[in-house]
Design a protein around this motif. Structure first.
Motif, mmCIF file in Angstrom:
data_model
loop_
_atom_site.group_PDB
_atom_site.id
_atom_site.type_symbol
_atom_site.label_atom_id
_atom_site.label_comp_id
_atom_site.label_asym_id
_atom_site.label_seq_id
_atom_site.Cartn_x
_atom_site.Cartn_y
_atom_site.Cartn_z
ATOM 1 N N VAL A 101 0.831 -1.208 0.000
ATOM 2 C CA VAL A 101 0.000 0.000 0.000
ATOM 3 C C VAL A 101 0.865 1.257 0.000
ATOM 4 C CG1 VAL A 101 -1.676 1.330 1.341
ATOM 5 C CG2 VAL A 101 -1.952 -1.151 1.104
ATOM 6 N N ILE A 102 1.887 1.271 0.848
ATOM 7 C CA ILE A 102 2.752 2.451 0.943
ATOM 8 C C ILE A 102 3.506 2.674 -0.363
ATOM 9 C CG2 ILE A 102 4.773 3.415 2.108
ATOM 10 C CD1 ILE A 102 3.822 1.962 4.650
ATOM 11 N N VAL A 147 2.727 1.626 -3.453
ATOM 12 C CA VAL A 147 1.811 2.054 -4.514
ATOM 13 C C VAL A 147 1.403 3.511 -4.309
ATOM 14 C CG1 VAL A 147 -0.497 1.712 -5.479
ATOM 15 C CG2 VAL A 147 0.964 -0.261 -5.008
ATOM 16 N N ALA A 148 1.145 3.885 -3.060
ATOM 17 C CA ALA A 148 0.743 5.262 -2.785
ATOM 18 C C ALA A 148 1.861 6.244 -3.124
ATOM 19 C CB ALA A 148 0.343 5.398 -1.318
ATOM 20 N N LEU A 149 3.088 5.901 -2.752
ATOM 21 C CA LEU A 149 4.207 6.808 -2.999
ATOM 22 C C LEU A 149 4.531 6.919 -4.485
ATOM 23 C CD1 LEU A 149 6.598 5.794 -0.071
ATOM 24 C CD2 LEU A 149 5.401 7.976 -0.328
ATOM 25 N N VAL A 150 4.727 5.775 -5.128
ATOM 26 C CA VAL A 150 5.106 5.801 -6.543
ATOM 27 C C VAL A 150 3.939 6.290 -7.399
ATOM 28 C CG1 VAL A 150 5.934 4.425 -8.485
ATOM 29 C CG2 VAL A 150 6.787 3.959 -6.179
ATOM 30 N N GLY A 151 2.739 5.778 -7.109
ATOM 31 C CA GLY A 151 1.572 6.232 -7.862
ATOM 32 C C GLY A 151 1.289 7.705 -7.642
ATOM 33 N N GLY A 152 1.442 8.161 -6.402
ATOM 34 C CA GLY A 152 1.223 9.578 -6.129
ATOM 35 C C GLY A 152 2.232 10.463 -6.831
ATOM 36 N N ALA A 153 3.489 10.024 -6.851
ATOM 37 C CA ALA A 153 4.513 10.808 -7.546
ATOM 38 C C ALA A 153 4.253 10.834 -9.049
ATOM 39 C CB ALA A 153 5.896 10.226 -7.252
ATOM 40 N N TRP A 154 3.841 9.691 -9.604
ATOM 41 C CA TRP A 154 3.524 9.646 -11.041
ATOM 42 C C TRP A 154 2.346 10.563 -11.352
ATOM 43 C CZ3 TRP A 154 5.787 7.311 -15.242
ATOM 44 C CH2 TRP A 154 5.029 7.263 -16.413
ATOM 45 N N TRP A 155 1.329 10.528 -10.497
ATOM 46 C CA TRP A 155 0.168 11.400 -10.694
ATOM 47 C C TRP A 155 0.584 12.867 -10.619
ATOM 48 C CZ3 TRP A 155 -2.056 14.934 -7.290
ATOM 49 C CH2 TRP A 155 -3.297 15.458 -7.688
ATOM 50 N N ARG A 156 1.488 13.158 -9.700
ATOM 51 C CA ARG A 156 1.981 14.528 -9.559
ATOM 52 C C ARG A 156 2.668 15.000 -10.839
ATOM 53 N NH1 ARG A 156 1.448 19.008 -6.142
ATOM 54 N NH2 ARG A 156 3.423 20.131 -6.004
#
Length: 356
Positions: free
Chosen positions: A331-332, A334-343
């Protein structure tokens, strides 16, 4: 052919960068610093399944000063100098040798993992002992490589990817802040060196300590060479999609572990050198951007998180706690990498990694 100077370093030469830290409010500088302080120990020890979920907080508390402090100092040193990723990677390698060779001395302690669930790896490690220095080259590759990828590079890439483009290459701290972080790092390292669960009562020989110290100084000296601070022209060449870069790194990671013994070490070193050279080549192209940097820097973290379900934690834990830790890692991550990609989903300026 060259297309012009590096778009990041051209507007902010190395001599101007230290002053850039002073122009930002303290709160805005401290937020990424705190994020890196916490992310580095988690990525180093928890992201691959080394600890069950109830040990996450103690890891952050006791290892944060050492791992997080090192990540901050390395990142800030490179950014204050106006240098790029080659400097960060070389300083990360120096930290890996310093940590494994001089602080916890796991590199030279043949029984370092005997009190963990990885005691059965000792025979494989002893198959690649370096004569005279009595350390496993396979373990050295793994220890130092994991510090480069997980402890230093992945956390820095993630934190910088959440920032605006103009802040990614700038320092966050001035000299007083760096001094404070330096003291925190030294105290954290001293804690591990003196703690019974850190160095585990082992002391390497003078020859081993001297070898590690010389290697650390050599890596630092190369990392600080002026050539890494020069703004290089971008070249008009095609670069692959970021996801293809990540897939290549994942495949190389698998290939590095397929063969045991000295042939396996040779393959691992060759693959690491090849992928490093290829990334350096791609990164000099005008199409290389922060999303490429993000994927290249976190592919190892994603791979480690995916395989966390298959490896045991250092100490025995209940199946529920171990599984909860693995799920939390997923979860952490996916949240970090996915959040950075979304950013970064909006087109961002190409960010050169100073590969030259």
């Amino acid at each position: 052919m060259p297309t012009g100077p590096d778009p990041v370093t051209a507007d902010h030469p190395a001599t101007d960068r230290p002053a850039a830290a002073d122009r930002l409010p303290l709160r805005r500088r401290l937020l990424p610093v705190l994020a890196l302080l916490l992310l580095a120990p988690w990525a180093a020890e928890c992201s691959w399944g080394g600890f069950a979920i109830d040990d996450f907080l103690p890891v952050l508390i006791f290892l944060g000063p050492m791992y997080g402090g090192a990540a901050i100092l390395i990142r800030e040193t490179a950014r204050h100098l106006g240098a790029g990723w080659p400097t960060i990677v070389l300083l990360a390698a120096a930290f890996g040798v310093l940590q494994a060779g001089l602080v916890d001395q796991s590199l030279f302690n043949p029984g370092y993992l005997d009190d963990t669930q990885y005691a059965d790896t000792r025979a494989a490690a002893e198959a690649t002992l370096v004569p005279g220095l009595d350390f496993s080259l396979r373990q050295a590759f793994d220890y130092v490589g994991n510090h480069i990828v997980l402890t230093i590079c992945a956390p820095i890439v993630l934190v910088e990817s959440f920032l605006r483009p103009e802040r990614r290459q700038r320092p966050w701290l001035g000299r007083p802040g760096l001094a404070v972080v330096g003291v925190i790092y030294l105290l954290g390292s001293l804690l591990i060196f003196s703690d019974s669960s850190g160095r585990k009562g082992f002391l390497a020989s003078p020859l081993q300590l001297a070898f590690a110290a010389v290697l650390v100084f050599a890596l630092v000296a190369v990392a600080l060479l002026p050539r890494w601070r020069r703004a290089l022209p971008r070249r008009s060449r095609r670069v692959p999609h970021p996801l293809w870069v990540g897939l290549l790194i994942v495949l190389v990671r698998f290939g590095a572990d397929l063969t045991p013994g000295w042939p396996g070490v040779a393959i691992a070193l060759s693959l690491a050198a090849a992928v490093g050279g290829l990334i350096a080549y791609w990164s000099s192209g005008s199409g290389w951007g922060q999303r490429h940097v993000l994927v290249a820097g976190t592919a190892g973290l994603v791979t480690a998180a995916a395989f966390a379900y298959l490896v045991p934690p250092y100490s025995p834990a209940s199946p529920a706690a171990a599984l909860a830790g693995d799920i939390a890692v997923t979860v952490i991550t996916v949240a970090l990498v996915g959040g950075a990609w979304w950013r970064l989903r909006r087109a961002s300026p190409a960010v050169h990694v100073a590969a030259g």
